[in-house]
Scaffold this motif. Sequence first.
Motif, PDB file in Angstrom:
ATOM      1  N   ASN A  71      68.450  27.165  25.239  1.00 15.03           N
ATOM      2  CA  ASN A  71      67.506  27.116  24.976  1.00 15.03           C
ATOM      3  C   ASN A  71      67.124  27.611  23.328  1.00 15.03           C
ATOM      4  OD1 ASN A  71      65.951  26.238  26.821  1.00 15.03           O
ATOM      5  ND2 ASN A  71      65.505  28.413  27.994  1.00 15.03           N
TER       6      ASN A  71
ATOM      7  N   LYS B  49      68.250  23.603  21.603  1.00 11.02           N
ATOM      8  CA  LYS B  49      67.280  23.065  21.597  1.00 11.02           C
ATOM      9  C   LYS B  49      66.987  22.835  20.607  1.00 11.02           C
ATOM     10  CE  LYS B  49      67.041  21.705  26.789  1.00 11.02           C
ATOM     11  NZ  LYS B  49      66.319  22.302  27.706  1.00 11.02           N
TER      12      LYS B  49
ATOM     13  N   SER C 118      67.781  21.057  14.947  1.00  5.90           N
ATOM     14  CA  SER C 118      67.290  19.343  13.904  1.00  5.90           C
ATOM     15  C   SER C 118      67.887  19.293  13.124  1.00  5.90           C
ATOM     16  CB  SER C 118      65.841  19.281  15.664  1.00  5.90           C
ATOM     17  OG  SER C 118      65.616  18.075  14.331  1.00  5.90           O
TER      18      SER C 118
END
Length: 265
Positions: free
Chosen positions: A139, A142, A145
């Motif tokens: 998690n 994730k 970015s």
Amino acid sequence: MAITLQDQIGHQIRLSAPAVRIVSLVPSQTELLYALGLDYEVIGITKFCVHPGKWFRTKKRIGGTKQMNIESILSLQPDLVIANKEENVKEQIEALRLHIPVYTSCISKLEEAVDMIKAIATLTGKSEKGVNLAEEIVNRFKTLSFQKTHRTLYLIWRDPYMAAGDDTFIHTMMQRAGMENVLNDKNRYPALSSQEIKELNPELVLLSSEPYPFKEKHIEEFSQILPDTKILLVNGEMFSWYGSRLKDAPDYFYEVRNKLFLSND
């Protein structure tokens, strides 16, 4: 409760019950054992297993990752040895396997690290904690970015210069941190001359804190080779340790990006 599973190099591990006498031959996996809530069960570690500090000071040391004392390990009568294909010597692991179940990890991708965490947790009776830790790591990764990538050279050694190639765990972490490895066509850890480094012309050079302990003084050394390149010292454990430390790696990668004035990516 009997446990049977296959390690990451294809060997079957069979235990009649969760391991309670464990020797770890891998620093990042030693730290993982601590994160899983184990303590007295870990009876032997290497001289490079520096985390946690309490264990480094009090646990029996059985040599190094490449030069372990097999007789010392056998004398501890472990019911499980935890090893790694890259960090340990094949012949030594095979010698131990004649006497003791040995779980050997082989990790170049985040997914493989997550699988290893859950497997070791199962072997040590900490399945629930392993699953929770694995989910936390997945998690957190994730959340990463980065729109812009930077052509990056990651140095692990000096004299000769050596850098991380494209089939390493470091390469995977570089990608996750929004960096393009300039050695994406080279395997393992190729040696490079100053001229070869110059010809690679990276936008960014990362000088790792391990296994070679790069310091501030080495930034000037590389500035002479690459005067227009950004050069940073980085915590090598965040890029190469594939155990519980992974949960902190995403935040660290953001810190590295911020140092490059890329907080708006």
